[in-house]
Design a protein around this motif. Structure first.
Motif, mmCIF file in Angstrom:
data_model
loop_
_atom_site.group_PDB
_atom_site.id
_atom_site.type_symbol
_atom_site.label_atom_id
_atom_site.label_comp_id
_atom_site.label_asym_id
_atom_site.label_seq_id
_atom_site.Cartn_x
_atom_site.Cartn_y
_atom_site.Cartn_z
ATOM 1 N N ARG A 121 0.813 -1.219 0.000
ATOM 2 C CA ARG A 121 0.000 0.000 0.000
ATOM 3 C C ARG A 121 0.849 1.273 0.000
ATOM 4 O O ARG A 121 0.371 2.337 -0.370
ATOM 5 N N ILE A 122 2.092 1.193 0.460
ATOM 6 C CA ILE A 122 2.971 2.363 0.476
ATOM 7 C C ILE A 122 4.294 1.980 -0.188
ATOM 8 O O ILE A 122 4.611 0.787 -0.325
ATOM 9 N N LYS A 157 -2.967 4.605 -8.375
ATOM 10 C CA LYS A 157 -3.126 5.535 -7.267
ATOM 11 C C LYS A 157 -3.638 6.883 -7.777
ATOM 12 O O LYS A 157 -3.312 7.310 -8.889
ATOM 13 N N LYS A 158 -4.416 7.576 -6.952
ATOM 14 C CA LYS A 158 -4.808 8.937 -7.299
ATOM 15 C C LYS A 158 -3.539 9.775 -7.394
ATOM 16 O O LYS A 158 -2.642 9.663 -6.552
ATOM 17 N N LEU A 162 -0.274 9.711 -4.949
ATOM 18 C CA LEU A 162 1.015 9.229 -5.446
ATOM 19 C C LEU A 162 2.104 10.265 -5.176
ATOM 20 O O LEU A 162 3.201 9.920 -4.710
ATOM 21 N N ALA A 163 1.818 11.548 -5.447
ATOM 22 C CA ALA A 163 2.796 12.611 -5.198
ATOM 23 C C ALA A 163 3.169 12.664 -3.717
ATOM 24 O O ALA A 163 4.343 12.827 -3.357
ATOM 25 N N VAL A 186 7.787 2.069 -16.454
ATOM 26 C CA VAL A 186 6.454 2.570 -16.126
ATOM 27 C C VAL A 186 6.053 3.699 -17.077
ATOM 28 O O VAL A 186 6.799 4.661 -17.254
ATOM 29 N N LYS A 187 4.875 3.556 -17.673
ATOM 30 C CA LYS A 187 4.324 4.587 -18.563
ATOM 31 C C LYS A 187 3.077 5.171 -17.907
ATOM 32 O O LYS A 187 2.195 4.420 -17.471
ATOM 33 N N PRO A 188 2.960 6.503 -17.817
ATOM 34 C CA PRO A 188 1.783 7.108 -17.171
ATOM 35 C C PRO A 188 0.517 6.877 -17.969
ATOM 36 O O PRO A 188 0.531 6.861 -19.200
ATOM 37 N N GLU A 189 -0.605 6.711 -17.254
ATOM 38 C CA GLU A 189 -1.892 6.464 -17.903
ATOM 39 C C GLU A 189 -2.836 7.656 -17.793
ATOM 40 O O GLU A 189 -3.966 7.593 -18.267
ATOM 41 N N ASN A 190 -2.397 8.750 -17.128
ATOM 42 C CA ASN A 190 -3.196 9.983 -17.135
ATOM 43 C C ASN A 190 -2.268 11.184 -16.999
ATOM 44 O O ASN A 190 -1.104 11.040 -16.632
#
Length: 539
Positions: A121-122, A157-158, A162-163, A186-190
């Protein structure tokens, strides 16, 4: 039987095995052993077996379950214990998950990687998973399945959460988020997640350039930028007032604050207002050392209110053992490591005592007659629990009995080694009194049949015997299961036996063929509820 110790038992049935102490017991099922391992781990080992050996044995039992086609069930148990907060530490859970993720059974492997985000979770958990994957598998461990699972971890994660997490937990065990992004591809999805990943990979300057290219930022992007800017401003600020404002406006935490400000009372006062429960418990000593938690202070009152809140404890998944350890550390006026010392604030100590019992799931009394028996033999004073050097299995067992004593009015408490020992404890006592009394009880050999023999000889009517032990028993001429059957026969009471295991070895005193005997894990947060249901015949 030439090597038998004086007074030692002999096997009562062909399915018994010799335990680490040389006594005869039943082996625990592999699934129950997995549960013990996840809750109690292997750290500290027991008096008779080293922790490294216990760890290897537990890993073998997980592999047996996978080989028997139960891998997906293992993953379900891992997720359940993790999500419900039933284990005090994530290390054993993470090791079990890695074992499933790195196995050759494709269904088990898929289930493990699908569960990654639920269990990790973290970032600390994620880094731990990656570290174990590389340590305990052939090759680097960066196959397609792992890369996809880690990509989902970042993308699911929102963006604002995430930040927050990647700035709070920047690195652990030699791993950084930049390392992980590079290896997992890792590729961002938004769009907002894209900003966070840009910040991880390239830093503040690249983030500002990226944000500057956006003609009309949306709310998610603006929120992410505000938080990341606040974190960066705090890193370089020399103004205490500015730091306090950033804490209050952006909910910054200790990890976001430059070290030079972490000696200031006003900074900690600001941090405390929105401090997460786990962090608050860990920093009680620090806050007392700078006299923030002074008698009658608003801050001490705030800490007590939070510790006594059922809702907060449940939401934070605070494990009872974590509170017991915090209680002992805070009362000791110093930590295991470092030079920090403090003077405990009494109302905070009282609140920790209350929080310990509140952290177990609420249990309705059964009205049954309980005889609670704490093993105070030598091995119980040498066996640590969950790797804590200052909490022995004997002390942890005593704390566990208090939960039942405060729930069930009809109880009788005894202590035993090779004989019954007086234990002047009642349900109104505080933890420090209980621990002190148990620590001073003389040690002896282990004869876990003593409680049943005592009840039979004294003609005490008992519905449920609960024995808190490390199962390293060898003394006495009759085994606990046989002593229970003798008690049943003589009294006509269909008494039950619950063996609460305080260490993670593979043995139990409960006969698995007897429906009236059960073996459970000691410091499982759900243990009191399991005890209740078994006592009522619901299991």
């Amino acid at each position: 039987m030439g090597d038998q110790k004086p007074g030692q038992q002999v096997p009562a049935s062909e399915d018994q095995v010799c335990n680490s102490a040389g006594g005869y017991v039943w082996p625990v099922s592999d699934m129950n052993r997995l549960r013990r391992f996840m809750v109690l781990g292997t750290e500290g080992g027991t008096y008779y077996i080293q922790s490294k050996d216990l760890g290897l044995e537990n890993i073998d039992c997980i592999q047996k379950l996978i080989d028997d086609g139960l891998g997906e069930e293992v993953v379900k148990e891992i997720v359940k214990f993790s999500v419900e907060g039933r284990a005090a530490k994530q290390n054993p859970i993470m090791l079990a998950l890695v074992q499933c993720a790195r196995c050759t059974d494709m269904k088990t492997k898929k289930a493990a990687y699908d569960a990654l985000s639920k269990v990790c979770r973290i970032p600390t958990h994620l880094f731990q998973f990656i570290e174990y994957s590389e340590k305990f598998s052939e090759g680097t461990g960066w196959g397609r399945a792992q890369r996809r699972a880690i990509s989902r971890w970042y993308n699911n994660k929102k963006p604002n959460d995430l930040a927050y997490q990647i700035t709070k937990y920047r690195k652990r065990n030699g791993w950084t988020h930049r390392d992980v992004l590079r290896l997992a591809h890792v590729k961002p999805e938004n769009d907002a997640t894209s900003l966070v990943l840009k910040y991880i990979a390239k830093g503040k300057k690249a983030l500002l350039e990226e944000f500057g290219k956006i003609e009309e930022p949306n709310d998610r992007q603006k929120s992410v930028m505000m938080l990341l800017r606040a974190v960066e401003d705090a890193k370089v600020s020399d103004d205490q007032t500015e730091i306090m404002t950033l804490i209050e406006e952006h909910n910054l935490v200790r990890e976001h604050i430059p070290t030079k400000f972490l000696k200031e009372k006003d900074i900690w006062r600001s941090l405390l207002q929105q401090m997460p429960m786990t962090a608050m418990i860990r920093n009680l000593g620090k806050m007392s050392s700078i006299e923030l938690l002074a008698p009658l202070s608003d801050e001490a009152n705030l800490v007590c209110e939070r510790l006594q809140s059922d809702e907060r404890l449940k939401k934070a998944r605070i494990h009872p053992f974590s509170i017991l350890l915090a209680y002992k550390t805070y009362k000791a006026k110093k930590g295991d490591k470092g030079k920090l010392t403090w003077e405990p604030e009494q109302t905070v100590l009282n609140a920790l005592d209350d929080a310990f019992y509140k952290s177990f799931k609420f249990v309705e009394p059964t009205g049954k007659r309980f005889l609670l028996a704490v093993d105070v033999s030598g091995s119980m004073s040498c066996s640590g629990v969950n790797g804590a050097r200052n909490v022995t299995a004997r002390e942890a067992a005593a704390a566990m009995t208090m939960v039942t004593m405060r729930t069930e009015k009809r109880h009788h408490l005894v202590a035993f080694s090779n004989r019954l020992v007086d234990i002047p404890i009642n349900e109104k006592m505080r933890m420090d009194e209980v621990i002190r009394i148990c620590s001073n009880i003389p040690m002896g050999a282990t004869d876990c049949a003593q409680p049943m023999i005592y009840a039979r000889q004294k003609k005490i009517s008992v519905d449920v015997f609960i024995i808190y032990t490390d199962c390293e028993t060898w003394a006495g001429n009759i085994q606990p299961a046989e002593a229970l059957r003798s008690y049943r026969k003589e009294t006509g009471i269909d008494a039950k036996l619950i063996v609460v295991a305080m260490t993670s070895n593979g043995f139990t005193l409960a006969d698995p063929k007897d429906a009236g005997m059960m073996d459970i894990v000691g410091f499982d947060a759900a243990a009191p509820d399991v005890i209740r249901n078994f006592a009522l015949g619901l299991l």
